[in-house]
Design a protein around this motif. Structure first.
Motif, short mmCIF file in Angstrom:
data_model
loop_
_atom_site.label_atom_id
_atom_site.label_comp_id
_atom_site.label_asym_id
_atom_site.label_seq_id
_atom_site.Cartn_x
_atom_site.Cartn_y
_atom_site.Cartn_z
N ASP A 119 0.61 -1.28 -0.35
CA ASP A 119 -0.33 -0.32 -0.06
C ASP A 119 0.98 1.35 -0.06
O ASP A 119 0.41 2.58 0.43
CB ASP A 119 -1.22 -0.09 1.46
N GLN A 120 2.13 1.35 -0.31
CA GLN A 120 3.56 2.12 -0.86
C GLN A 120 3.03 2.73 -2.71
O GLN A 120 3.87 2.47 -3.11
CB GLN A 120 4.02 1.94 -0.28
N PHE A 121 1.63 3.33 -2.30
CA PHE A 121 0.79 3.68 -4.19
C PHE A 121 2.23 4.73 -4.62
O PHE A 121 2.04 5.16 -5.66
CB PHE A 121 -0.37 4.14 -3.68
N GLU A 122 3.19 5.92 -3.64
CA GLU A 122 3.60 6.71 -4.32
C GLU A 122 4.84 6.09 -4.69
O GLU A 122 5.42 6.10 -5.96
CB GLU A 122 4.30 7.54 -3.05
N ASN A 123 5.48 5.31 -4.04
CA ASN A 123 6.76 4.81 -4.52
C ASN A 123 5.99 3.46 -5.56
O ASN A 123 7.25 3.48 -6.60
CB ASN A 123 6.88 3.55 -3.28
N SER B 64 0.51 -2.08 -19.04
CA SER B 64 0.13 -2.65 -17.89
C SER B 64 0.62 -1.59 -17.11
O SER B 64 -0.38 -1.15 -15.87
CB SER B 64 1.00 -3.75 -17.70
N ALA B 65 1.89 -0.82 -16.72
CA ALA B 65 1.87 0.49 -16.06
C ALA B 65 1.78 1.40 -16.17
O ALA B 65 1.44 2.11 -14.84
CB ALA B 65 3.60 0.36 -16.63
N LEU B 66 0.93 1.79 -17.46
CA LEU B 66 0.28 2.86 -17.54
C LEU B 66 -0.83 2.90 -16.38
O LEU B 66 -1.77 3.63 -15.75
CB LEU B 66 -0.15 3.37 -18.75
N TYR B 67 -1.68 1.38 -16.75
CA TYR B 67 -2.90 0.96 -15.62
C TYR B 67 -2.81 1.26 -14.39
O TYR B 67 -3.15 1.74 -13.97
CB TYR B 67 -3.39 -0.39 -16.01
N ASN B 68 -1.56 0.49 -14.00
CA ASN B 68 -1.19 0.22 -12.30
C ASN B 68 -0.62 1.68 -11.80
O ASN B 68 -1.29 2.40 -11.05
CB ASN B 68 -0.49 -0.18 -12.41
N ILE B 69 -0.34 3.12 -12.95
CA ILE B 69 -0.49 4.50 -12.40
C ILE B 69 -1.36 4.45 -12.43
O ILE B 69 -2.12 4.89 -10.85
CB ILE B 69 0.42 4.83 -13.29
N ILE B 70 -2.39 4.78 -12.83
CA ILE B 70 -3.67 5.38 -13.29
C ILE B 70 -4.23 4.73 -11.72
O ILE B 70 -5.47 5.85 -10.11
CB ILE B 70 -4.16 5.38 -14.13
N TYR B 71 -4.28 3.10 -11.30
CA TYR B 71 -4.48 2.73 -10.17
C TYR B 71 -4.51 3.37 -8.89
O TYR B 71 -5.13 3.65 -7.75
CB TYR B 71 -4.65 1.10 -10.39
N CYS B 72 -3.17 4.20 -9.26
CA CYS B 72 -2.71 4.51 -7.70
C CYS B 72 -2.84 5.93 -7.08
O CYS B 72 -3.36 6.21 -5.76
CB CYS B 72 -1.28 4.71 -7.95
N TYR B 73 -3.23 6.47 -8.63
CA TYR B 73 -4.25 8.11 -8.58
C TYR B 73 -5.53 8.05 -7.66
O TYR B 73 -5.90 8.47 -7.60
CB TYR B 73 -3.72 8.92 -9.84
N ASP B 74 -6.25 6.62 -8.94
CA ASP B 74 -7.43 5.80 -8.33
C ASP B 74 -6.95 5.80 -6.61
O ASP B 74 -8.20 6.71 -6.10
CB ASP B 74 -8.23 5.55 -8.86
N PHE B 75 -6.39 5.55 -5.88
CA PHE B 75 -6.72 4.62 -4.47
C PHE B 75 -6.77 6.51 -4.26
O PHE B 75 -6.79 6.10 -3.11
CB PHE B 75 -5.63 3.68 -4.23
N LEU B 76 -5.54 6.68 -4.14
CA LEU B 76 -5.03 7.84 -3.31
C LEU B 76 -6.26 9.57 -4.46
O LEU B 76 -6.25 10.36 -2.86
CB LEU B 76 -3.65 8.77 -4.04
#
Length: 467
Positions: free
Chosen positions: A150-154, A171-183
């Motif tokens: 759960d270290q979304f910034e890292n 795949s990396a792009l989706y994961n970046i957006i997932y982090c932004y969404d979670f935060l």
């Protein structure tokens, strides 16, 4: 591990290997052939065949590092972590600078929920990596470990490093957006995506994600423009048409929304979601014949989609065709008898048809399935009162009070019921509670218990509450 045999050679090796398994004749394969065979079986999920290939491969090439790494991969899949670690330690002695050994060590640690240690191990592998593809894979693995922590910034930082190596790593792009969404950093996500499409202007995935972010902040015009750019980038991108249709619905442009949903039906097999949305749009346009046609198509396409059955039931309910509404909600219940919404609709429709025992059964089933809304308890209580089931109504309301304490609507009903059953002291107790909580609900006594209202002591308590 690299797998670079030409496709034809790979197919020949696979056929040769599978022929060998059928005949029990042991044939020789070089280690690269075994690696490609194992990789193939792992990719398609045939673990047993992969294990056979590893065993035979190690019999013929006992010193092969890559075959032993595959062996650890299987051991990890089987949760044999100690065995995997023993193999990896032996490999580390032989090749202390082999990044794949560290990657497998990290895999073992990750599977045991030791994600911090997994990150540290992957960072060692990163120092040993020499080619961009391998470095990109390691960035992705480190990013995933940070997601587990759960270290979304890292996590964002490392997934962005993936894009620095390969701009089209979606795949990396989706994961970046997932982090932004979670935060819940939607404006930051928009800034990032706008920067990304500046570099990769025909990336339909990025435009699609940008549109969704604009929807989240309710900037529908910009969302619409983003989805249109996604369609320009790939005019067969079903997801963009669906999202564009949803935005057009929100803007009440129902005909345009229908047009976009219908494009998705032409591009792919019809989806229940698109059919349902078309039905809703026609419903809003008051084109009821077309609306119900698409609701029928929705439940035909996906009988398990509860939204389809709910839509068609509510459609007939709104048309006051309660018999048809009941017919369809019964069909829905036959498919899924544990759906709370179905039973609630069943109860409401039966109540409108004055089928009180069926309505009471529906509300009871709704409560049994965990729907503890106040109105559900009250509706069931009122039906039990109408049926003359006063003691059952009291029990129902006492249970309701556990979930909704100090509620005037419950107390007025309990007062009326107790007076009706000549439990006068209980009646007075609940009536006094009721008027203290909210005397404006005193009409409940008048509507449900008109005879109780004739009692002087009841009128006295109600009059006192108004002063």
């Amino acid at each position: 591990m690299e797998f670079g045999l030409p496709e034809d050679n790979n197919n020949i090796s696979l056929k040769k290997f599978e022929s060998m398994l059928k005949t029990n004749n042991v044939l020789f394969f070089d280690s690269n052939e075994f690696e490609n065979i194992i990789h193939h079986y792992l990719e398609i999920g045939k673990i047993a065949l992969a294990k056979k290939a590893i065993k035979l491969g190690l019999d013929q090439h006992p010193s092969s590092i890559n075959l032993k790494l595959f062996q650890t991969e299987i051991l990890v899949l089987e949760n044999k972590f100690d065995d995997a670690n023993k193999v990896l330690e032996a490999l580390h002695v032989i090749e202390p600078n082999n990044e794949e050994v560290y990657i497998q060590k990290a895999n073992v640690l990750s599977k045991q929920d030791m994600h911090e240690k997994a990150v540290n191990t992957l960072l060692i592998a990163l120092d040993l990596a020499t080619n961009n593809e391998g470095i990109g894979d390691l960035y992705a693995l480190i990013g995933m470990e940070y997601l587990f922590l759960d270290q979304f910034e890292n996590a964002k930082l490392y997934f962005k490093k993936c894009l620095d190596i390969d701009l089209e790593d979606y795949s990396a792009l989706y994961n970046i957006i997932y982090c932004y969404d979670f935060l819940e950093e939607h404006n930051d996500a928009i800034t990032f995506l706008n920067s990304y499409v500046d570099q990769n202007p025909y990336c339909e995935v990025a435009w699609h994600q940008l549109g969704r972010q604009y929807v989240t902040i309710n900037d529908l015009d910009k969302a619409l423009a983003a989805f249109e750019f996604a369609i320009i980038s790939d005019d067969s991108f079903v997801g963009a048409y669906l999202e564009k249709g949803k935005v057009l619905e929100k803007k009440k442009h129902f005909l345009e929304a229908i047009e976009n949903y219908k494009i998705t039906l032409a591009l792919e097999e019809p989806t229940s979601f698109a059919l349902l949305r078309i039905g809703h749009c026609y419903d809003k346009l008051k084109q009821y014949d077309l609306a119900v046609q698409y609701y029928y198509k929705t439940v035909h396409e996906d009988p398990l989609l509860d939204k389809g059955w709910i839509a068609i039931t509510k459609f007939y309910n709104k048309q006051k065709n309660y018999q048809k509404a009941l017919f369809y909600i019964n069909k829905a219940i036959n498919i899924d008898s544990e759906n709370v919404v179905y039973w609630k609709l069943y109860a409401q429709i039966n109540s409108r048809l004055n089928f009180l025992e069926e309505a009471e059964h529906g509300y009871k089933k709704t409560l049994d399935l965990g729907n503890y809304e106040l109105q559900t308890w009250l509706s069931r209580a009122d039906i039990l009162i109408t049926l003359g089931e006063f003691e059952a109504a009291i029990l129902n309301l006492i249970q309701a009070a556990e979930f909704h304490p100090e509620t005037a609507e419950i107390e007025f009903r309990l007062a009326g019921l107790n007076f009706t059953l000549h439990e006068n002291s209980k009646g007075h107790y609940h009536l006094k509670n009721a008027v203290l909580l909210n005397h404006e609900f005193e009409y409940i006594i008048e509507e449900l218990f008109p005879k109780v209202l004739q009692r002087p002591t009841v009128r006295e308590i109600l009059l006192a509450a108004k002063k």
